[in-house]
Design a protein around this motif. Structure first.
Motif, PDB file in Angstrom:
ATOM      1  N   VAL A  69       0.834  -1.202   0.000  1.00 19.55           N
ATOM      2  CA  VAL A  69       0.000   0.000   0.000  1.00 19.55           C
ATOM      3  C   VAL A  69       0.869   1.253   0.000  1.00 19.55           C
ATOM      4  N   THR A  70       0.604   2.161  -0.963  1.00 22.41           N
ATOM      5  CA  THR A  70       1.366   3.404  -1.068  1.00 22.41           C
ATOM      6  C   THR A  70       0.506   4.657  -0.897  1.00 22.41           C
ATOM      7  N   ARG A  71      -0.801   4.530  -1.094  1.00 23.57           N
ATOM      8  CA  ARG A  71      -1.693   5.694  -0.944  1.00 23.57           C
ATOM      9  C   ARG A  71      -2.978   5.272  -0.243  1.00 23.57           C
ATOM     10  N   LEU A  72      -3.465   6.170   0.587  1.00 25.28           N
ATOM     11  CA  LEU A  72      -4.760   6.004   1.225  1.00 25.28           C
ATOM     12  C   LEU A  72      -5.507   7.324   1.044  1.00 25.28           C
ATOM     13  N   ASP A  73      -6.476   7.335   0.131  1.00 27.84           N
ATOM     14  CA  ASP A  73      -7.183   8.560  -0.244  1.00 27.84           C
ATOM     15  C   ASP A  73      -8.607   8.539   0.297  1.00 27.84           C
ATOM     16  N   GLU A  91       4.275   0.237   5.827  1.00 31.76           N
ATOM     17  CA  GLU A  91       5.664   0.678   5.715  1.00 31.76           C
ATOM     18  C   GLU A  91       5.980   1.445   4.431  1.00 31.76           C
ATOM     19  N   ARG A  92       5.224   1.200   3.369  1.00 33.30           N
ATOM     20  CA  ARG A  92       5.518   1.895   2.102  1.00 33.30           C
ATOM     21  C   ARG A  92       4.505   2.995   1.794  1.00 33.30           C
ATOM     22  N   LEU A  93       3.667   3.324   2.750  1.00 32.70           N
ATOM     23  CA  LEU A  93       2.673   4.365   2.529  1.00 32.70           C
ATOM     24  C   LEU A  93       3.356   5.705   2.279  1.00 32.70           C
TER      25      LEU A  93
END
Length: 217
Positions: A69-73, A91-93
């Motif tokens: 997971v890299t984005r949480l919109d 960890e990669r957000l």
């Protein structure tokens, strides 16, 4: 061809699959902890199904090529409730966008573990408590917007160590003490700190001027 020669690459493949599944489960559990902690009248999180191993199929979640997971919109999603410490496991957000909701309670210290974070946007919620000093560990952070909440306490001096920080906004809170001016904070104007009635002027020559008229909490 020797069996051992074949087993080597196969074992590496199986370990890679197992690791990817473990990561997906861990991140899916972290996101689902958020879903359980908030009310969602608009059904924004309806696709967040814990029976699916891969959270990359959920709406408002973006992943990289490794299915991390890299984005949480989730900005302006009409969500209410609390942030959860489990989010610190992503960890990669890189982008945590939870602005313009009705989130309450403190900002979890564990969010300081999001070492890949570039943008941290929690503005216009109803968050309370202090700004966690753990956020000073976010060495890649460029955008920190916490304005329009009810945060209290001093601005952590360790935040001045965030060398990549380009935009800071902690205005419209209830912060107190003095405004740091060293490090990355030397480039921010008064607009970044305005409408904090108990927040005093900038520190002079790097010295902290402690408020005399009562405790800063």
């Amino acid at each position: 061809m020797a069996i051992s020669t074949l087993l080597g690459p196969l074992l590496v493949l199986l370990l890679s699959i197992a690791l990817a599944t473990t990561n997906a489960n861990t991140e899916g559990d972290a996101l689902y902890a958020l879903r359980r902690a908030v009310k969602d009248p608009q059904g924004v999180l309806e696709s967040w199904d814990p029976t699916l191993v891969d959270p990359c199929t959920w709406f408002h979640v973006t992943c990289d090529s490794d299915n991390r997971v890299t984005r949480l919109d989730l900005g302006n999603g009409k969500l209410s409730g609390r942030l959860v410490p489990e989010l610190g496991k992503l960890e990669r957000l890189q982008y945590l966008e939870l602005y313009m909701n009705n989130l309450v309670g403190p900002v979890p210290e564990e969010l300081g573990g999001l070492k890949s974070l570039i943008s941290f946007d929690l503005y216009y919620n109803n968050l309370t408590g202090p700004i966690p000093s753990s956020l000073s560990s976010l060495s890649n952070l460029k955008f920190l917007r916490l304005n329009g909440n009810r945060l209290t306490g001093r601005i952590p001096r360790d935040l001045t160590k965030l060398g990549s920080l380009k935009i800071l906004d902690v205005s419209n809170n209830d912060l107190c003490g003095t405004i740091p001016t060293s490090g990355s904070f030397s480039k921010f104007s008064e607009e970044s700190f305005m409408n904090n009635p108990r927040l005093e002027g900038p520190e002079l020559m790097g010295f902290v001027r402690y408020d005399v008229g009562g405790d800063c909490k």
